[in-house]
Enzyme design. Structure first.
Site, PDB file in Angstrom:
ATOM      1  CG  ASP A  93      -3.760 -10.853   5.237  1.00  0.00           C
ATOM      2  OD1 ASP A  93      -4.402 -11.555   6.032  1.00  0.00           O
ATOM      3  OD2 ASP A  93      -2.882 -10.059   5.601  1.00  0.00           O
TER       4      ASP A  93
ATOM      5  CG  ASN B 126       6.931  -3.951   6.839  1.00  0.00           C
ATOM      6  OD1 ASN B 126       5.808  -4.068   7.331  1.00  0.00           O
ATOM      7  ND2 ASN B 126       7.308  -4.629   5.765  1.00  0.00           N
TER       8      ASN B 126
ATOM      9  CG  HIS C 278       2.747  -5.558   6.777  1.00  0.00           C
ATOM     10  ND1 HIS C 278       3.702  -6.528   6.571  1.00  0.00           N
ATOM     11  CD2 HIS C 278       1.976  -6.049   7.780  1.00  0.00           C
ATOM     12  CE1 HIS C 278       3.510  -7.537   7.397  1.00  0.00           C
ATOM     13  NE2 HIS C 278       2.473  -7.279   8.149  1.00  0.00           N
TER      14      HIS C 278
ATOM     15  CD  GLU D  49       5.168  -6.602   3.167  1.00  0.00           C
ATOM     16  OE1 GLU D  49       5.128  -5.800   4.114  1.00  0.00           O
ATOM     17  OE2 GLU D  49       5.658  -7.736   3.277  1.00  0.00           O
TER      18      GLU D  49
HETATM   19  C1  F6R Z   1      -2.514 -10.811   9.047  1.00  0.00           C
HETATM   20  C2  F6R Z   1      -2.221  -9.429   8.752  1.00  0.00           C
HETATM   21  C3  F6R Z   1      -0.902  -8.817   9.092  1.00  0.00           C
HETATM   22  C4  F6R Z   1      -0.580  -8.928  10.575  1.00  0.00           C
HETATM   23  C5  F6R Z   1       0.790  -8.322  10.857  1.00  0.00           C
HETATM   24  C6  F6R Z   1       1.178  -8.482  12.301  1.00  0.00           C
HETATM   25  O1  F6R Z   1      -3.835 -11.125   8.641  1.00  0.00           O
HETATM   26  O2  F6R Z   1      -3.045  -8.789   8.221  1.00  0.00           O
HETATM   27  O3  F6R Z   1      -0.913  -7.469   8.724  1.00  0.00           O
HETATM   28  O4  F6R Z   1      -1.560  -8.255  11.316  1.00  0.00           O
HETATM   29  O5  F6R Z   1       1.752  -8.934  10.059  1.00  0.00           O
HETATM   30  O6  F6R Z   1       1.372  -9.834  12.577  1.00  0.00           O
HETATM   31  P1  F6R Z   1       1.600 -10.320  14.073  1.00  0.00           P
HETATM   32  O7  F6R Z   1       0.365 -10.019  14.814  1.00  0.00           O
HETATM   33  O8  F6R Z   1       1.853 -11.815  13.949  1.00  0.00           O
HETATM   34  O9  F6R Z   1       2.773  -9.578  14.585  1.00  0.00           O
END
Ligand code: F6R
Length: 244
Positions: free
Chosen positions: A67, A136, A138, A143
């Site tokens: 992403d 959440n 995701h 989301e």
């Molecule tokens: C980022 C991604 C997101 C993160 C998630 C957790 O490429 O795909 O799904 O893995 O937001 O983020 P952290 O590890 O910063 O808590």
């Protein structure tokens, strides 16, 4: 779903790093899907440390980024492109032509997203997809409300996600949208490894353990994948009962 409960955050990251390196060793032409975020930092550091001691050939690997934020200038310090540049590309001396990035700098995002899906197919699909999880639930930036067959597309970030990530940005800079591989795109990978660490992920992990294919928690869709490994540190696992 295979669950690995690690005794520490570092060991959880080392376990994931080892799984990636084992994959590359056994299959030098691997196509890897990479996530970013704080959770992945110790994974990439562990890969770099291991490869400093025991160099490996990565030149035949290809990497798809999961992403990217929309609306940031190219090469913004908090873009996921800059992240991977810092954590993996530079330390491992990888080449940019080994990477595909979600094409966010274009006027026709719909077409660009279709092209990204085509690139994934033409590469033969992702062999191993790394994933973190949002508070959440995701995955990527899919989301809550995202569907199991969703593909690469433009996504409006929730306030929860924006809040969780706003420390990476200057005041007022936190993006509102992202381009993310969809849940269907992620499920096409031959194997999936999700790493969750920290107490802030404990509720999402508890929900994941108790629900299936639930759009309220997109990570629940992963449980239908035949090769899904969930690696947890003690804090992320603190609200589940594994009876082991
Ligand atoms: C980022 C991604 C997101 C993160 C998630 C957790 O490429 O795909 O799904 O893995 O937001 O983020 P952290 O590890 O910063 O808590």
């Amino acid at each position: 779903m295979r669950i690995i409960l690690s005794p520490s955050t570092q060991e959880a990251a080392d376990t994931v790093a080892m799984m990636v390196l084992d994959k590359i060793e056994s299959h030098p032409q691997s196509v890897l899907g990479l996530a970013t975020g704080r959770t992945m930092e110790p994974v990439y550091k562990s890969m770099v440390d291991t490869m400093t001691k025991k160099p490996m050939h990565l030149e035949k690997c290809f990497f798809f980024m999961l992403d990217e934020y929309l609306g940031l200038p190219e090469n913004h310090a908090s873009s996921f492109k800059s992240y991977i540049e810092f954590h993996l590309v530079k330390p491992l001396n990888l080449h940019h032509d080994q990477f595909a990035f979600p094409p966010v700098h274009t006027s026709n995002l719909e077409l660009a997203a279709e092209n990204y899906e085509r690139c994934l197919r033409e590469a033969g699909g992702v062999d191993l997809q790394l994933l973190g999880i949002g508070t959440n639930g995701h995955i990527g930036f899919n989301e809550p409300g995202s569907l199991g067959d969703s593909r690469t597309r433009r996504i409006l970030l929730t306030e929860e996600t924006r809040l969780a990530n706003k420390t990476q940005f200057k005041e007022g800079e936190m993006p509102r949208e992202a381009l993310s591989m969809g849940i269907g795109s992620i499920l096409d990978a031959k194997s999936l490894i999700m790493l969750a660490s920290g107490r802030s992920k404990a509720d999402a992990i508890k929900y994941l353990m108790n629900h299936h294919d639930d759009p309220k928690c997109p990570a629940t869709y992963l449980k239908s994948h035949p090769h899904f490994t969930l690696v947890l540190d003690p804090d992320a696992a603190s609200k589940i009962n594994l009876n082991i």
